[in-house]
Design an enzyme around this catalytic site. Structure first.
Site, PDB file in Angstrom:
ATOM      1  N   ARG A 261      49.212 -39.214  23.078  1.00  0.00           N
ATOM      2  CA  ARG A 261      48.807 -39.051  21.671  1.00  0.00           C
ATOM      3  C   ARG A 261      47.831 -40.437  21.292  1.00  0.00           C
ATOM      4  O   ARG A 261      47.721 -40.648  20.004  1.00  0.00           O
ATOM      5  CB  ARG A 261      50.002 -38.938  20.647  1.00  0.00           C
ATOM      6  CG  ARG A 261      51.109 -39.991  20.826  1.00  0.00           C
ATOM      7  CD  ARG A 261      52.579 -39.516  20.525  1.00  0.00           C
ATOM      8  NE  ARG A 261      53.268 -40.654  20.391  1.00  0.00           N
ATOM      9  CZ  ARG A 261      53.723 -41.584  19.348  1.00  0.00           C
ATOM     10  NH1 ARG A 261      53.156 -41.186  18.128  1.00  0.00           N
ATOM     11  NH2 ARG A 261      54.266 -42.390  19.837  1.00  0.00           N
ATOM     12  N   HIS A 262      47.648 -41.186  22.339  1.00  0.00           N
ATOM     13  CA  HIS A 262      46.956 -42.278  22.163  1.00  0.00           C
ATOM     14  C   HIS A 262      45.514 -42.464  22.949  1.00  0.00           C
ATOM     15  O   HIS A 262      45.536 -41.927  23.976  1.00  0.00           O
ATOM     16  CB  HIS A 262      47.821 -43.724  22.522  1.00  0.00           C
ATOM     17  CG  HIS A 262      48.893 -44.148  21.730  1.00  0.00           C
ATOM     18  ND1 HIS A 262      49.998 -43.584  21.844  1.00  0.00           N
ATOM     19  CD2 HIS A 262      48.849 -44.446  20.512  1.00  0.00           C
ATOM     20  CE1 HIS A 262      50.868 -44.054  20.772  1.00  0.00           C
ATOM     21  NE2 HIS A 262      50.181 -44.704  20.016  1.00  0.00           N
TER      22      HIS A 262
ATOM     23  N   SER B  35      49.633 -43.713   8.399  1.00  0.00           N
ATOM     24  CA  SER B  35      50.607 -44.811   7.733  1.00  0.00           C
ATOM     25  C   SER B  35      49.648 -45.369   6.583  1.00  0.00           C
ATOM     26  O   SER B  35      48.354 -45.463   6.521  1.00  0.00           O
ATOM     27  CB  SER B  35      50.687 -45.908   8.830  1.00  0.00           C
ATOM     28  OG  SER B  35      51.427 -45.692   9.685  1.00  0.00           O
TER      29      SER B  35
ATOM     30  N   ARG C 227      44.389 -36.772  16.207  1.00  0.00           N
ATOM     31  CA  ARG C 227      45.791 -36.123  16.259  1.00  0.00           C
ATOM     32  C   ARG C 227      46.228 -35.142  15.216  1.00  0.00           C
ATOM     33  O   ARG C 227      47.122 -34.390  15.504  1.00  0.00           O
ATOM     34  CB  ARG C 227      46.464 -37.674  15.694  1.00  0.00           C
ATOM     35  CG  ARG C 227      47.864 -37.559  16.847  1.00  0.00           C
ATOM     36  CD  ARG C 227      48.678 -38.844  16.280  1.00  0.00           C
ATOM     37  NE  ARG C 227      48.536 -39.993  17.242  1.00  0.00           N
ATOM     38  CZ  ARG C 227      49.462 -41.144  17.026  1.00  0.00           C
ATOM     39  NH1 ARG C 227      50.169 -41.129  16.211  1.00  0.00           N
ATOM     40  NH2 ARG C 227      49.139 -41.927  17.766  1.00  0.00           N
TER      41      ARG C 227
ATOM     42  N   GLU D  31      44.994 -49.465  23.907  1.00  0.00           N
ATOM     43  CA  GLU D  31      46.515 -49.048  24.072  1.00  0.00           C
ATOM     44  C   GLU D  31      47.218 -49.641  25.542  1.00  0.00           C
ATOM     45  O   GLU D  31      46.571 -48.995  26.179  1.00  0.00           O
ATOM     46  CB  GLU D  31      46.617 -47.797  23.881  1.00  0.00           C
ATOM     47  CG  GLU D  31      46.130 -47.421  22.163  1.00  0.00           C
ATOM     48  CD  GLU D  31      47.243 -47.701  20.994  1.00  0.00           C
ATOM     49  OE1 GLU D  31      48.305 -48.232  21.291  1.00  0.00           O
ATOM     50  OE2 GLU D  31      46.890 -47.729  19.843  1.00  0.00           O
TER      51      GLU D  31
ATOM     52  N   ARG E 292      41.085 -49.172  20.160  1.00  0.00           N
ATOM     53  CA  ARG E 292      42.396 -50.048  20.476  1.00  0.00           C
ATOM     54  C   ARG E 292      42.671 -50.054  21.862  1.00  0.00           C
ATOM     55  O   ARG E 292      42.775 -48.826  22.408  1.00  0.00           O
ATOM     56  CB  ARG E 292      43.336 -49.409  19.645  1.00  0.00           C
ATOM     57  CG  ARG E 292      43.391 -49.428  18.188  1.00  0.00           C
ATOM     58  CD  ARG E 292      44.569 -49.174  17.485  1.00  0.00           C
ATOM     59  NE  ARG E 292      44.125 -48.768  15.955  1.00  0.00           N
ATOM     60  CZ  ARG E 292      45.090 -48.716  14.952  1.00  0.00           C
ATOM     61  NH1 ARG E 292      46.551 -48.454  15.293  1.00  0.00           N
ATOM     62  NH2 ARG E 292      44.553 -48.640  13.819  1.00  0.00           N
TER      63      ARG E 292
ATOM     64  N   GLU F 127      53.837 -39.050  14.067  1.00  0.00           N
ATOM     65  CA  GLU F 127      52.963 -39.807  13.129  1.00  0.00           C
ATOM     66  C   GLU F 127      51.456 -39.476  12.861  1.00  0.00           C
ATOM     67  O   GLU F 127      50.884 -39.320  13.904  1.00  0.00           O
ATOM     68  CB  GLU F 127      53.034 -41.451  13.512  1.00  0.00           C
ATOM     69  CG  GLU F 127      52.638 -42.065  12.359  1.00  0.00           C
ATOM     70  CD  GLU F 127      52.340 -43.402  12.694  1.00  0.00           C
ATOM     71  OE1 GLU F 127      53.039 -44.037  13.335  1.00  0.00           O
ATOM     72  OE2 GLU F 127      51.213 -44.154  12.438  1.00  0.00           O
TER      73      GLU F 127
HETATM   74  P1  ATP Z   1      51.305 -45.179  16.702  1.00  0.00           P
HETATM   75  O1  ATP Z   1      52.589 -45.624  15.994  1.00  0.00           O
HETATM   76  O2  ATP Z   1      51.555 -43.651  16.780  1.00  0.00           O
HETATM   77  O3  ATP Z   1      50.679 -45.863  17.914  1.00  0.00           O
HETATM   78  P2  ATP Z   1      50.094 -46.724  14.745  1.00  0.00           P
HETATM   79  O4  ATP Z   1      51.193 -47.010  13.884  1.00  0.00           O
HETATM   80  O5  ATP Z   1      49.887 -47.932  15.656  1.00  0.00           O
HETATM   81  O6  ATP Z   1      50.177 -45.237  15.458  1.00  0.00           O
HETATM   82  P3  ATP Z   1      48.332 -46.965  12.674  1.00  0.00           P
HETATM   83  O7  ATP Z   1      47.679 -48.236  12.679  1.00  0.00           O
HETATM   84  O8  ATP Z   1      49.389 -46.742  11.651  1.00  0.00           O
HETATM   85  O9  ATP Z   1      48.767 -46.547  13.844  1.00  0.00           O
HETATM   86  O10 ATP Z   1      47.012 -45.883  12.489  1.00  0.00           O
HETATM   87  C1  ATP Z   1      46.837 -44.886  11.614  1.00  0.00           C
HETATM   88  C2  ATP Z   1      46.718 -43.516  12.207  1.00  0.00           C
HETATM   89  O11 ATP Z   1      45.661 -43.508  13.345  1.00  0.00           O
HETATM   90  C3  ATP Z   1      48.110 -43.442  13.004  1.00  0.00           C
HETATM   91  O12 ATP Z   1      49.078 -42.708  12.453  1.00  0.00           O
HETATM   92  C4  ATP Z   1      47.568 -42.215  14.121  1.00  0.00           C
HETATM   93  O13 ATP Z   1      47.356 -40.895  13.580  1.00  0.00           O
HETATM   94  C5  ATP Z   1      46.318 -42.815  14.289  1.00  0.00           C
HETATM   95  N1  ATP Z   1      46.038 -43.429  15.603  1.00  0.00           N
HETATM   96  C6  ATP Z   1      46.450 -44.917  15.708  1.00  0.00           C
HETATM   97  N2  ATP Z   1      46.252 -45.156  17.131  1.00  0.00           N
HETATM   98  C7  ATP Z   1      45.798 -44.235  17.861  1.00  0.00           C
HETATM   99  C8  ATP Z   1      45.528 -44.312  18.944  1.00  0.00           C
HETATM  100  N3  ATP Z   1      45.428 -45.219  19.766  1.00  0.00           N
HETATM  101  N4  ATP Z   1      44.707 -42.917  19.435  1.00  0.00           N
HETATM  102  C9  ATP Z   1      44.651 -41.841  18.617  1.00  0.00           C
HETATM  103  N5  ATP Z   1      45.055 -41.957  17.165  1.00  0.00           N
HETATM  104  C10 ATP Z   1      45.610 -43.169  16.705  1.00  0.00           C
HETATM  105 MG    MG Z   2      51.462 -46.400  11.832  1.00  0.00          MG
END
Ligand code: ATP
Ligand code: MG
Length: 437
Positions: free
Chosen positions: A221-222, A363, A411, A215, A213, A360
């Site tokens: 945490r990302h 999800s 995470r 980001e 991703r 988080e």
């Molecule tokens: P956040 O709100 O923390 O950015 P998200 O809701 O975008 O996460 P989801 O699509 O729900 O992320 O992805 C499921 C899980 O994958 C998240 O709960 C998190 O633990 C992990 N995750 C998501 N994006 C990342 C990232 N860029 N780096 C590390 N872990 C991630």
């Molecule tokens: Mg999520």
């Protein structure tokens, strides 16, 4: 003669010939005698070099080796009350396998803590520190615990492609790749594939694999590449069935780590608690009320600060570290085109987040498996249906109701070990600024 690790040797082996190898961590010279601390995967050994025994030339060669050089030593094990392990090795032969340059770009035994960036730039040396390696032993146990639980409960491990032609989590974080003259992307998640697999008979699957991703912001945490555990199961009734798998999986995994990682957790000074199931569930709307009563000033979306406050709330009131935020409003999940909305109240979904220590972790929820409804939700998101045809097709020829979740493995380790930055839980992290080493 087989090479032995330091933990395979003991004072009771007094008089035996042994072969050991590792890094020269330190050399203490006392004239015609020198103590070399040799470090291997499992620990440290004392090698006692005596000039008279070895001859001046070989003695000098050994004791002037720069720190972190790699040597192999054959010698006699001798019981010794003074040595830290209760024995020492008296070398009869040694071979320098690799001489280290001076100075080291990063110290292994330095007292001062180096900056994370310096550590990551020199990760191979950083990982020579026991407590840094321990994080990755724990991570390995986390994956083993996950597999142990899921394989034991009828799930099949799968591998889906990471070069894809359609995204699932919104266009903003897609990495584009040039694919033989066409535009492809790195997979943000295996979402479309794990759902497609629900139409095959492999009706309980999981995957542990990288997700990509782009980001847009730098946080602790990302990352732009992370390890995602994805689980999908069919023939469910509601999102409750998915939450049950998730909580049991998380509890079993933590238990596995606590059982098998005692040494590592102690080294990391971490107290990890095995949670009790079922986990507490608080609907999203009630979470908002709790947050307001705590003086939080957010809107409908629970942000990082909100998650943190909820974490404090359940810890203070119930002594718990896990919280399911349930029944996410459709408003917040509209972009998640595959989320099922409640038939009796389309403003709500059965979607949930699982938070661990105020952050988080996961999800998930029940997906929309009814073709017409799914199509409507996709159109609402302005998605081009043609681009999703391979996915949509799987919904037209018999698709059972299903749901699942995505859990960030890095995470999970970060929260379990109380690491400030997710980068500490990744060997070679990737973010906006870092693509090397
Ligand atoms: P956040 O709100 O923390 O950015 P998200 O809701 O975008 O996460 P989801 O699509 O729900 O992320 O992805 C499921 C899980 O994958 C998240 O709960 C998190 O633990 C992990 N995750 C998501 N994006 C990342 C990232 N860029 N780096 C590390 N872990 C991630
Ligand atoms: Mg999520």
């Amino acid at each position: 003669m087989h090479r032995k690790y330091s933990n395979e040797l003991c004072p009771e082996m007094d008089g035996q010939e042994v072969r050991v190898a590792g890094w020269v961590e330190d050399v203490r010279k006392l004239g015609s005698i020198a103590f070399i601390i040799l470090r291997d995967r499992e620990g440290r050994l004392q090698v006692t070099a005596i000039k008279k025994e070895m001859g001046k030339e070989r003695f000098t060669e050994l004791i002037t080796l720069p720190r972190e050089s790699v040597v192999e030593i054959k010698g006699k094990l001798q019981k010794s009350a003074e040595a830290r392990m209760g024995f020492e090795i008296l070398p009869t032969e040694f071979k320098v396998l690799s001489k280290a340059e001076v100075p080291l770009p990063l110290g292994v035994v330095d007292k001062v803590n180096a900056e994370l960036d310096t550590r990551l730039d020199n990760r191979f040396i950083d990982l020579r520190k026991d407590e840094v390696r321990a994080i990755f032993k724990v991570k390995s146990l986390v994956c083993a615990g996950i597999r142990n639980y899921l394989l034991g409960n009828g799930f099949v491990e799968v591998h889906t492609p990471k070069i894809v032609f359609a995204g699932a989590e919104g266009g903003a974080t897609l990495f584009e790749v040039e694919y033989f003259g066409r535009k492809a992307f790195l997979a943000q998640s295996p979402q479309l594939y794990k759902q497609t697999l629900m139409a095959t008979g492999l009706d309980r699957i999981f995957e542990i694999a990288p997700a990509f991703r782009a980001e847009p912001s730098d946080t602790v945490r990302h990352l732009s590449e992370f390890i995602s555990l994805d689980v999908e199961l069919a023939y469910i009734n509601t999102s409750e069935d998915v939450m049950q798998v998730l909580e049991n999986l998380v509890a079993a995994t933590i238990e596995y780590v606590v059982k098998n990682g005692e040494k590592e957790l102690k080294l990391l000074n971490c107290e990890v608690r095995v949670p009790k199931v079922p986990f507490r569930k608080i609907p999203h709307r009630e979470c908002l009320e709790i947050l307001k009563s705590m003086g939080w000033h957010g809107g409908v979306d629970i942000d990082t600060e909100g998650e943190k406050l909820l974490g404090e709330y359940i810890m203070q009131n119930y002594g718990e570290e896990f919280l399911f935020i349930t029944e996410f409003p459709t408003e917040l999940k509209r972009g998640t085109f595959y989320a099922m909305r409640k038939d009796e109240n389309p403003e709500l979904t059965g979607y949930f987040d699982l938070d661990y220590r105020g952050q988080e972790l996961t999800s998930g929820g029940q997906r929309e498996h009814r073709y017409e409804k799914l199509k409507t939700q996709m159109l609402e998101n302005n998605l081009k249906l043609e681009a999703f045809e391979p996915y949509l097709k799987a919904f037209r020829y018999g698709m059972p109701p299903h749901g699942g979740f995505g859990l960030g493995v890095d995470r999970f380790v970060q929260k379990m070990l109380n690491l400030t930055n997710i980068r500490e839980a990744v060997l070679f992290p990737r973010d906006r600024l870092r693509v090397t080493p």
